[in-house]
Enzyme design. Structure first.
Site, short mmCIF file in Angstrom:
data_model
loop_
_atom_site.label_atom_id
_atom_site.label_comp_id
_atom_site.label_asym_id
_atom_site.label_seq_id
_atom_site.Cartn_x
_atom_site.Cartn_y
_atom_site.Cartn_z
N TYR A 119 0.84 -1.21 0.00
CA TYR A 119 0.00 0.00 0.00
C TYR A 119 0.87 1.25 0.00
CZ TYR A 119 -3.54 3.40 1.36
OH TYR A 119 -4.37 4.48 1.39
N LYS B 247 1.07 3.80 -3.18
CA LYS B 247 0.49 5.14 -3.04
C LYS B 247 1.58 6.22 -3.20
CE LYS B 247 -3.28 6.16 -2.25
NZ LYS B 247 -4.45 6.40 -3.16
#
Ligand SMILES: [Zn+2]
Length: 640
Positions: free
Chosen positions: A538, A542
């Protein structure tokens, strides 16, 4: 309220809604109705009233409070005058009302009061205006409509029209046909007046051989490229001086008409009924030369402005209806409601033109008479009072729009006046809003065809894309690096990064044509600056997306596109935060769930709507800001 008054009011409401429910008779605020009755004033004295449709109410949806109770004796006195200016007439109509809180009565109130018959219905029925716009003589019209009909020449609505009818002999008739305008019928009750209305329309339709009006036909192919449509919208918006929506109607009927070599000549002859001019202008634009259309409109204003009293300022010179041989029938407007109104009126008008030309030669009121209606204070009053919303006329594309932060953003953009195309894997996105300003596209953002469909939808339904909000993202299951799964890693990058890169690449040509400058907002995360253990896929994906947005800010500044990022944290009212995930993340930090929820400096709950406000602020404001990052996390000591 007397029982008679209540019964009459119920009757006229019911029949008005029937009349207003038939688009071939009444379109978008057109037409008006009344019923004569008796009430009592505050002293208990009986008073003769005419209940007249209030201005601003639509016949199709009118309710009892939509009628103004006017004193008939006072209206009769006003009709003894030979002249009455508009402002004075409206003032007098308001003073003649038994109820100060009632709406201002229709501009035809004096006429309604004068005409014999308890109930009076007025429409701009297509079949009737076709007869009168075809060059037929009065005798030829009467040959179609039969006895008991009076045909009158066109005069300006309001006091001049009431004056003309008061000076005419209406004994022995129960209908008045106004050339180039419409029909009045009157009878002893509302149902009989409506039956007479239908009877005359049926006679006209039978003689014309036309039974349906305004049918868009089948769905025409999507012609033209996204860039062509977005360029047309940019040009229309420039002429209007404000962002405008443009819709390719995809009407086969519109496309057929637009493809005719003589389309310009056919539509240069004016509107089917005078009032349409405020929704469609006098003529559509044929082709795509917006500058030439606007120049012609300005010249038209200059030709007639001197006659306007009081002085008037020009309305925007951009077209509201466009007929293009390749793109078909398109409509423009500041809101999707305006798109719908212009589209309906345009389709009905094409049918009236063809039907009139089939029996004679279509004609409308003169350009000067049309100008008088377009710039008539009483018509402009119908359009006034609509406060423009901050994002009115603009188009947003929001990914991840079915739930959580994305949904909150989509809903706030809609509330601020934007037209919104939402994209989501969840099919609920299609029905998230029943507004005509909403379109949902179901699909995976990492599939190029989903992105293409979303952009095509925005361009064909609304004319382009002004704002892109990237809210779609996945939060993979927690895994420490030693146990990192390839598929988890790949999927995080596919959705959180690659899909964003493809979206940016695909949308840029359209975004660069945004009339007020494009805006991109990436919903990023606190993890970019302050990653956590167990969320490698993640945090890394991101961060790559954040870097993409920074590059976009650099590359697209020259196109006037601003690219900013919002970095929320600990927003728990979203789909990704299941109770299990919340517990797992809390455990990772050695915190209870409650401590984990409020682990920010302000000890405040960060909600989706709070994040949405920050995203929409970047869309609406900060015209000199690009490449910025805004934390929406309640304050975080690792970021500060
Ligand atoms: Zn009318």
């Amino acid at each position: 309220m007397t029982t008679e008054l209540q019964r009459d009011l119920d009757d006229i409401v019911r029949v008005s809604r029937e009349l207003g429910g038939e688009p071939s008779l009444v379109l978008h605020g057109g037409g008006n109705t009344s019923i004569k009755t008796t009430g009592t004033d505050v002293t208990g004295a009986p008073v003769d009233l005419v209940l007249v449709k209030g201005s601003g109410w639509d016949l199709g949806t009118i309710e009892a409070p939509g009628f103004a109770p006017l004193r008939r004796d006072r209206l009769a006195e006003l009709l003894t005058l030979t002249e009455l200016d508009d402002v004075t007439m409206v003032n007098e109509l308001r003073q003649a009302s038994l109820d100060a809180a009632a709406p201002t009565a229709s501009i035809e109130a004096l006429l309604h009061a004068y005409l014999p018959g308890k109930a009076v219905l007025h429409s701009h029925a297509n079949a009737i205006v076709t007869l009168t716009n075809s060059g037929l003589t009065d005798a030829e019209i009467l040959a179609v409509l039969g006895e008991r009909v009076l045909v009158l020449p066109y005069v300006m609505p309001g006091f001049p029209l009431a004056r003309l009818i008061a000076d005419s002999d209406v004994s022995g008739v129960d209908a008045v046909v106004l050339r180039n305008h419409g029909l009045f019928t009157f009878a002893d009750d509302a149902d009989a007046a409506f039956a007479r209305h239908r009877e005359l329309v049926a006679l006209a339709e039978a003689s014309l051989g036309v039974g349906t009006w305004g049918d868009p036909g089948t769905r025409a192919p999507a012609t033209g490229t996204a860039a062509e449509l977005a360029t047309l919208r940019r040009d229309v918006s420039r002429a209007a001086g404000t962002p405008m929506l443009v819709r390719q109607t995809r009407s086969a009927r519109g496309a057929e008409f637009a493809a005719r070599p003589e389309a310009r000549q056919l539509t240069s002859r004016g509107t089917a009924t005078p009032e349409h001019v405020i929704h469609t202008k006098r003529t559509p634009m044929v082709g795509r030369d917006v500058e030439a259309y606007a120049a012609e409109y300005r010249a038209y204003f200059e030709r007639h402005a001197a006659r306007a009293n009081p002085r008037v300022s020009p309305l925007h010179p951009a077209p509201r209806v466009v007929l293009d041989p390749e793109l078909g029938l398109l409509v423009t407007g500041a809101t999707t409601k305006e798109l719908g109104v212009a589209g309906d009126i345009a389709l009905h008008t094409l049918d009236v033109i063809d039907a009139a030309d089939a029996i004679g030669t279509y004609g409308s009121i003169s350009e000067a008479e049309s100008f008088d209606i377009e710039y008539w204070t009483l018509e402009q009053a119908k359009l006034a009072g609509k406060q423009a919303k901050p994002l009115g006329g603009e188009v947003a594309l929001v990914t991840g729009a079915a739930s959580g932060i994305g949904r909150a953003i989509a809903e706030l953009l809609l509330a601020q006046g934007a037209a919104v195309v939402g994209v989501d894997l969840n099919a609920e996105v299609a029905t998230l809003s029943d507004s005509d300003a909403w379109r949902g596209v179901t699909g995976d953002v990492s599939a190029p065809e989903t992105i293409d469909e979303a952009i095509a939808t925005a361009v064909r339904e609304f004319g382009g894309v002004d704002m892109v909000v990237v809210a779609a993202g996945i939060f993979p299951p927690s895994q420490v690096l030693a146990e990192l799964d390839d598929e988890v890693w790949d999927r995080a990058f596919r959705v959180n990064v690659t899909a964003v890169a493809r979206l940016f690449r695909a949308v840029h040509p359209v975004l660069a044509l945004a009339p007020s400058g494009g805006r991109v907002v990436l919903v990023s995360t606190k993890n970019v600056a302050a990653p956590g253990p167990g969320v490698a896929a993640y945090s890394a994906s991101k961060t790559a997306a954040a870097q993409l947005a920074r590059v976009a800010a650099l590359e697209w500044a020259a196109d006037g596109i601003r690219v900013n990022q919002v970095e929320p944290d600990a927003v728990f009212d979203t789909a990704i935060w299941t109770p299990e995930l919340l517990a797992a993340r809390a455990a990772n930090y050695g915190l209870s769930v409650e401590e984990y929820r409020t682990r920010n400096l302000l000890r405040t709950e960060v909600r989706s709507t709070t994040v949405a406000e920050a995203v929409v602020a970047f869309c609406e404001r900060f015209p000199a800001t690009t490449g910025a990052h805004l934390s929406v996390d309640g304050g975080n000591d690792r970021v500060i």
